[in-house]
Scaffold this motif. Structure first.
Motif, mmCIF file in Angstrom:
data_model
loop_
_atom_site.group_PDB
_atom_site.id
_atom_site.type_symbol
_atom_site.label_atom_id
_atom_site.label_comp_id
_atom_site.label_asym_id
_atom_site.label_seq_id
_atom_site.Cartn_x
_atom_site.Cartn_y
_atom_site.Cartn_z
ATOM 1 N N GLN A 163 116.928 50.530 19.295
ATOM 2 C CA GLN A 163 118.316 50.255 19.854
ATOM 3 C C GLN A 163 118.024 48.801 20.226
ATOM 4 O OE1 GLN A 163 119.238 52.897 22.913
ATOM 5 N NE2 GLN A 163 119.987 54.408 21.338
ATOM 6 N N ASN A 164 116.934 48.067 20.738
ATOM 7 C CA ASN A 164 116.965 47.101 21.167
ATOM 8 C C ASN A 164 116.028 45.973 20.521
ATOM 9 O OD1 ASN A 164 118.399 47.691 24.024
ATOM 10 N ND2 ASN A 164 117.134 49.254 23.716
ATOM 11 N N CYS A 168 114.657 41.756 15.839
ATOM 12 C CA CYS A 168 113.766 40.730 16.068
ATOM 13 C C CYS A 168 112.480 41.000 15.870
ATOM 14 C CB CYS A 168 113.637 39.984 17.393
ATOM 15 S SG CYS A 168 115.219 39.466 18.045
ATOM 16 N N HIS A 169 111.968 42.149 16.161
ATOM 17 C CA HIS A 169 110.641 42.563 16.059
ATOM 18 C C HIS A 169 110.327 43.199 14.783
ATOM 19 C CE1 HIS A 169 108.742 40.670 19.636
ATOM 20 N NE2 HIS A 169 109.863 41.043 20.301
ATOM 21 N N GLY A 170 111.485 43.773 14.115
ATOM 22 C CA GLY A 170 111.347 44.496 12.711
ATOM 23 C C GLY A 170 110.774 45.670 12.632
ATOM 24 N N ASP A 171 111.336 46.249 11.543
ATOM 25 C CA ASP A 171 111.016 47.857 11.457
ATOM 26 C C ASP A 171 109.569 48.049 11.466
ATOM 27 O OD1 ASP A 171 111.545 50.454 10.953
ATOM 28 O OD2 ASP A 171 111.659 50.007 8.942
ATOM 29 N N PRO A 172 108.691 47.342 10.712
ATOM 30 C CA PRO A 172 107.240 47.689 10.778
ATOM 31 C C PRO A 172 106.541 46.905 11.898
ATOM 32 C CG PRO A 172 107.788 46.112 8.819
ATOM 33 C CD PRO A 172 109.207 46.308 9.683
ATOM 34 N N GLU A 236 111.434 53.311 33.563
ATOM 35 C CA GLU A 236 110.661 54.185 32.536
ATOM 36 C C GLU A 236 110.782 53.994 30.901
ATOM 37 O OE1 GLU A 236 111.109 58.160 33.719
ATOM 38 O OE2 GLU A 236 109.586 57.365 35.169
ATOM 39 N N GLU A 237 111.954 53.309 30.863
ATOM 40 C CA GLU A 237 112.246 53.077 29.473
ATOM 41 C C GLU A 237 111.389 52.049 28.769
ATOM 42 O OE1 GLU A 237 117.010 53.813 28.472
ATOM 43 O OE2 GLU A 237 116.476 52.115 29.963
ATOM 44 N N ILE A 238 110.724 51.027 29.872
ATOM 45 C CA ILE A 238 110.051 49.951 29.379
ATOM 46 C C ILE A 238 108.645 50.219 29.222
ATOM 47 C CG2 ILE A 238 108.723 47.723 29.918
ATOM 48 C CD1 ILE A 238 111.463 46.901 31.519
ATOM 49 N N TRP A 239 108.355 51.337 30.060
ATOM 50 C CA TRP A 239 106.864 51.949 30.032
ATOM 51 C C TRP A 239 106.760 52.798 28.548
ATOM 52 C CZ3 TRP A 239 103.313 49.803 32.051
ATOM 53 C CH2 TRP A 239 103.141 49.096 33.466
ATOM 54 N N SER A 240 108.071 53.453 28.328
ATOM 55 C CA SER A 240 107.901 54.288 27.266
ATOM 56 C C SER A 240 107.749 53.500 25.830
ATOM 57 C CB SER A 240 108.891 55.293 27.314
ATOM 58 O OG SER A 240 110.033 54.924 27.723
ATOM 59 N N VAL A 241 108.426 52.439 25.962
ATOM 60 C CA VAL A 241 108.602 51.435 24.730
ATOM 61 C C VAL A 241 107.180 50.954 24.779
ATOM 62 C CG1 VAL A 241 109.312 49.282 25.404
ATOM 63 C CG2 VAL A 241 110.033 49.872 23.277
ATOM 64 N N ILE A 242 106.476 50.839 25.666
ATOM 65 C CA ILE A 242 105.106 50.215 25.453
ATOM 66 C C ILE A 242 104.066 51.137 24.788
ATOM 67 C CG2 ILE A 242 103.169 49.261 26.809
ATOM 68 C CD1 ILE A 242 105.004 48.150 28.739
#
Lengths: 265, 265, 597
Positions: A163-164, A168-172, A236-242
């Motif tokens: 979603q976020n 920029c950082h791309g699919d792969p 929490e969201e940041i930790w999970s995206v990490i």
């Protein structure tokens, strides 16, 4: 020709030209033949390499008395030999011209942005304020790893990423998303082993939470366009995206005990 | 021998110059001195006063009310023939020395409302750190009386607040975490100056139907950079609105606020 | 006395605080009395610039003054036990330089102290309150040290034989003991600035800090060890430069031979100590990380990261110049011709090593170049920018330098032991094995996590150290009673080799200034880390370019003064040396091997 190859002066010339070709073109075009990624060497690095080679050559031609004498012969001849008057004149004109041109080239106004250096992984602060809450970064572990299932966090992180972060950082996760090409500095390539595997999770948390605006001065001259995600995502969201980043790329985060060694730079 | 001496000196100087040149070729980064006020116990009066003046005139937002003469007592010049605040502060409340009185007026403003004024002043601890509050007091004292604020006061207050002494005080955060626009308008003291319906003051432009004359972009800018453009008829109070909403509001809050205001037609 | 005064003042302040609530006027009076001037100013340079130069030049002299006695004494001891007159003469010559350099050290120390008192009074008040007892001891030791030095030098010819000579040697050892304690004390002050005990906070009254806890702070011992080794390196290189200067100025063959040999010994000492210096540095860095992680990161990866590229460049110069000196020197050794064809391959390894080591991870590039690379990491060369590659390069460079030295050592020998050939084979095998280990862990390091990889550098270092020790022992055994292929023709050294020694000393001195800047700069805007903030206009640690200019100024001042000292040394010596007609060293049985044996 054989004689020429044995003469230290011409050997030196050949080595200078050869190494220049190697650094300027070899590095850029040889590895792709073997299936490896490569790119031209930046001028600053090229200069540094060539300087090293020159110093090495100077050592080579002068570490032996005989070689040193032979090396100087052609130079000496050009300077005093009556038969080489024409060459001497040409050099007398060409060398100052060259120096003049280099000076001109260095000083003339250009639209090029000045060379700059960004420290990609600047030193993090000891603590940050996350939405009014103080978080101490030193020795901080990802709280989600202690409780809850990684698989669930991975799913949450995946949703947050797509979603976020995706544009920029791309699919792969290679830093080449649709918008990436508009940015300088470019978004980070998470698949590169020089990025997240070198960092502790708390470092990544700091970078995600504070984004480009939170970078210290060594992260400039161009501020990264990364938003300060603390304003849009929860802790929490940041930790999970990490967790998603590490799980998806297969890297393991740097751990604290071993972080006592120098950061990579 | 002089030729040799010269050669040696030449070699030494060239080597030193080369190293200096190399060190100058790379990007030049200075370390960053954090701008927050983290005064140690040995802070000087001058430092406190200077920092306080900056806060008073700028990010502290004091001039929004004080100095205009109608909403709050005039601090810098004269108030009802009693002189400026430094001259009158220790006579205000029996048993309270000047700086204690000022500290209380900033932290519990409603305890001593000067007669003739409404109790509108917020608790300054919400936006300023202990060091900042004490600097402002030092500045006010410096206007005419003796500055009695010292580093000790800051340390004591920080300890009382539970902060580690000397640790960096977290920068002033958001006044509220709410995303309700009305709540935001109230808690950020917008309505002290601006009118919204029946509520609020008359110093700044009326916001009741602001959506008719301003779009989202204009409002966003007006909140973040209030001095960029002054609404016609309000030139007299230009520069009054605090410029620190960029720090006080999160991005999400700002957007909520802007959207709400645009909708007021 | 002073302490009581301060205590009195402290109590006064405390009472003032109590009184504050009741009487602002009284409080103000006390406030005014207690206010201290915080910073002085120095014309043109600014306070920081003045302190910088005073401290750095003092430190350079101090390093020289502490490093030279260490191998002065060792040389004297070798002279006693090997009965080789030359070593004794060498030692005495060192110590003569020392006597003059010693007063220069003291003068610069006084300059530093006065600058601190006048330019940084607030900081100085804190430091002297914490350390006053140690400062008195320091001054006392200074007396002992100077008088021991005078006895040592002026008694040289008096206590020259028999038992008295041993007593004299003991004086030399004592001189080193005093010097080391003096340095330890001074180190405690500066390491306290970097890593004060965690119990000390901005509000701690300096009088209440326990002296021993302040002295034995986290980085004290690592700095002590690092400095002892670095002093030896530095002293060696300065002595080598002195010898080079005298060599160039020499008029007789005998003088040339002596100074050629002296330059060789100085250089040998410097390079051998240099090889162990990185381990001491590693220990120091590790302690910095343990003490405070952000401080360590600032040092290695923060705004100082580019300093390490400069350092790599300088160390590359050191390696190249050191090896160059050995290779050129091989021309004066009969039998060295056999090895000369190989030097170019060693050179290739060294140049490749320097290239790899100095490859930056984050490259300086223009916009187009960044675009092509897809970021500031080069997709191919980026591999060389990480620790694995750099450690590998450095370890291989150390091995190569050691190999150069071995060739030099062996040049004029013909082994006679029966197993000489096997022995050499084993040596070669050990070398290859070490290189393989270094390479293996270097490459394998890319496939493991950071935590495992850091452990690898230990294996690489161990492999190199084991090689150096075991090969050296083997070499001594192989060469036992070896025949000579001809004597080293001391003095028949091309002039350009001597210039290499100058490059070495300039580089060492500059490197010392640079590392001093790194150590001091990581405190950033703190006088005393997280205890006393630098609130002066010079609080920001300057950029490298400015620092380099300051370092260069310090280096030039130091070298200028030391040249004067050398010149004085020459003046003293001349009448003594000329009439003395000792047999030319070239004719005396010259040990081809050096003090290491």
């Amino acid at each position: 020709m054989r004689e020429l190859l044995k003469h230290p002066f011409w050997q030196a010339v050949i080595i200078v030209v050869g190494s220049f070709v190697l650094f300027e073109f070899g590095v850029a075009y040889l590895p792709p033949l073997l299936g490896m990624k490569s790119a031209p060497v930046p001028n600053s690095v090229l200069l540094q390499y060539m300087l090293t080679v020159l110093v090495g050559l100077l050592v080579y031609v002068s570490d032996n008395e005989q070689r040193w004498r032979r090396f100087k012969e052609p130079l000496h001849a050009v300077l005093v030999d009556p038969g080489k008057r024409a060459l001497r004149m040409v050099l007398l004109v060409a060398v100052p011209l060259l120096v003049g041109f280099v000076t001109y080239d260095q000083l003339r106004p250009s639209v090029e942005a000045p060379l700059g250096l960004r420290s990609i992984h600047p030193a993090p602060p000891g603590q940050i304020t996350f939405r009014g809450k103080t978080i101490v970064l030193a020795r901080l572990e990802n709280p989600l790893r202690a409780d809850g299932s990684i698989a669930e966090d991975y799913q949450v992180g995946k949703r947050v990423y797509y979603q976020n972060c995706l544009p920029c950082h791309g699919d792969p996760l290679n830093g080449r998303g649709h918008y990436a090409h508009g940015f300088n500095p470019a978004p980070l390539d998470f698949t590169d082993n020089g990025t997240i595997p070198q960092l502790t999770e708390s470092f990544v948390f700091w970078r995600v939470a504070k984004g480009g605006p939170g970078l210290p001065k060594e992260g400039t001259p161009w501020n990264s366009a990364m938003p300060a995600w603390e304003e849009f995502l929860t802790e929490e969201e940041i930790w999970s995206v990490i967790i998603f980043l590490y799980e998806q790329t297969g890297w393991t985060p740097r751990t604290w005990e071993e972080a006592a060694e120098g950061a990579e730079e | 021998m002089w030729a040799t001496n010269l050669k040696i000196v030449g070699l030494v100087v060239t080597t030193v110059l080369l190293y200096t040149l190399v060190a100058n070729m790379i990007p030049q980064l200075e370390s960053e001195v954090p701008g927050e006020l983290t005064f140690s116990g040995q802070v000087t009066t001058e430092q406190l006063v200077a920092a306080g003046e900056e806060l008073y005139q700028g990010a502290g937002g004091c001039t929004a009310c004080h100095g205009l003469g109608t909403r709050a007592p005039d601090l810098l010049t004269d108030e009802a023939g009693q002189g400026n605040v430094a001259a009158r502060c220790d006579r205000r409340v029996q048993g309270l020395a000047c700086k204690e009185y000022l500290y209380q007026s900033m932290t519990e403003p409603n305890a001593y409302v000067v007669s003739g004024y409404q109790p509108i002043m917020p608790d300054m601890r919400r936006t300023l750190s202990a060091a900042q509050i004490w600097s402002v007091i030092a500045y006010l004292q410096s206007l005419g009386g003796e500055v009695t604020v010292t580093g000790e006061d800051i340390a004591k207050t920080e300890q009382a607040q539970g902060g580690a002494p000397g640790a960096q005080t977290p920068p002033a955060g958001a006044a509220t975490a709410s995303l309700d626009p009305l709540e935001l308008l109230r808690s950020n003291q917008c309505l002290v100056c601006h009118k919204l319906g029946t509520e609020g003051g008359v110093i700044g432009p009326d916001l009741t139907a602001v959506g008719r004359r301003a779009d989202a972009e204009y409002l966003r800018r007006a909140i973040l950079e209030p001095n960029a453009d002054t609404a016609s008829g309000y030139a007299a109070v230009a520069g009054t609105m605090p410029v620190n909403f960029g720090q006080q509001l999160t991005a999400a809050q700002l957007e909520v606020l802007v959207r709400y205001l645009v909708g007021r037609k | 006395m002073r302490r009581q005064n301060r205590l009195g003042m402290g109590i006064g302040m405390g009472m003032a605080l109590v009184a504050l609530a009741f009487d602002p006027a009284l409080a103000f009076a006390q406030e005014a009395a207690g206010a201290v001037r915080e910073y002085g100013n120095f014309p043109w340079l600014g306070a920081r610039g003045a302190i910088w130069i005073a401290a750095e030049v003092h430190l350079m002299f101090a390093a020289f003054v502490l490093g030279v006695p260490i191998f002065g004494v060792v040389a004297e001891a070798i002279g006693i036990w090997s009965k080789d007159e030359r070593y004794d003469r060498l030692a005495k010559e060192f110590i003569r330089l020392l006597v003059i350099a010693y007063s220069a050290t003291a003068i610069w120390g006084a300059v530093l102290t006065f600058f601190l008192i006048t330019l940084y009074p607030r900081f100085w008040a804190h430091l002297s309150a914490v350390f006053e007892v140690s400062m008195w001891v320091y001054v006392g030791l200074f007396f002992l040290e100077s008088f021991t030095l005078y006895l040592y030098y002026y008694g040289w010819d008096h206590w020259k034989t028999g038992r008295a000579k041993l007593g004299h040697l003991w004086l030399g050892i004592l001189l080193n003991v005093w010097g080391t304690i003096v340095m330890f004390i001074a180190d405690s002050w500066l390491s306290y600035m970097m890593s004060p005990p965690t119990a000390v906070t901005p509000d701690t009254a300096p009088e209440t800090v326990r002296l021993w806890s302040a002295i034995a702070n986290a980085t004290w011992m690592p700095i002590n060890i690092h400095r002892i080794i670095a002093n030896v390196v530095f002293g060696g290189s300065v002595v080598a430069a002195y010898a080079a200067y005298r060599f160039l100025a020499a008029r007789t063959q005998e003088e040339r031979a002596h100074y050629d040999w002296m330059g060789y010994v100085g250089n040998f000492v410097a390079i051998s100590a240099l090889i162990i210096l990185p381990f001491a540095g590693y220990y120091l860095g590790r302690e910095v990380y343990e003490y405070n992680e952000p401080m360590g990161i600032t040092m290695m990866g923060g705004f100082m990261s580019w300093l390490w590229i400069i350092q790599a460049f300088l160390i590359g110069v050191l390696f190249l110049a050191g090896n160059y000196y050995l290779w050129v020197g091989m021309e004066r050794i009969p039998g060295a011709e056999r090895f000369q064809p190989y030097t170019k391959w060693l050179l290739l390894v060294l140049v490749t090593g320097v290239i790899v080591w100095a490859t930056p991870h984050t490259m300086i590039a223009s916009r187009e170049e960044l675009e092509a690379m897809g970021g500031s990491h080069h997709p191919f060369l980026g591999v060389l920018g990480v620790m694995s590659a750099k450690n590998t390069a450095v370890n291989l460079m150390i091995l190569t330098t050691f190999l150069s030295y071995l060739m030099y050592r062996r040049a004029n020998k013909r082994p006679v032991v029966a197993w000489a050939r096997t022995g050499s084979m084993v040596q070669a095998a050990i070398f290859l094995a070490a290189a393989a280990v270094v390479l293996f862990y270097g490459i394998y390091g890319y496939y493991v996590t950071a935590i495992v990889r850091i452990g690898f550098s230990v294996y690489q270092v161990l492999a190199v150290l084991t090689t150096i020790i075991s090969v050296m022992i083997l070499d001594m055994l192989v060469l036992r009673g070896a025949e000579s292929r001809g004597e080293i023709r001391w003095g028949q050294m091309p002039v350009r080799s001597q210039y290499a020694l100058f490059v070495l000393v300039v580089t060492f001195t500059w490197l010392m200034g640079l590392m001093g800047f790194a150590r001091s700069g990581i405190r950033q805007h703190w006088h005393i880390w997280e205890v006393m903030r630098d609130t002066s206009p010079w609080a920001a640690t300057p950029a490298l370019g400015y620092a380099a200019q300051m370092i260069s100024a310090c280096v030039l001042i130091f070298l200028g003064l030391i040249a004067f000292v050398f010149w004085l040394g020459g003046l003293i010596e001349k009448p003594a040396l000329l009439p003395k007609a000792t047999p030319a060293p070239a004719a005396s049985p010259v040990p081809a091997t050096m003090p290491a044996d």
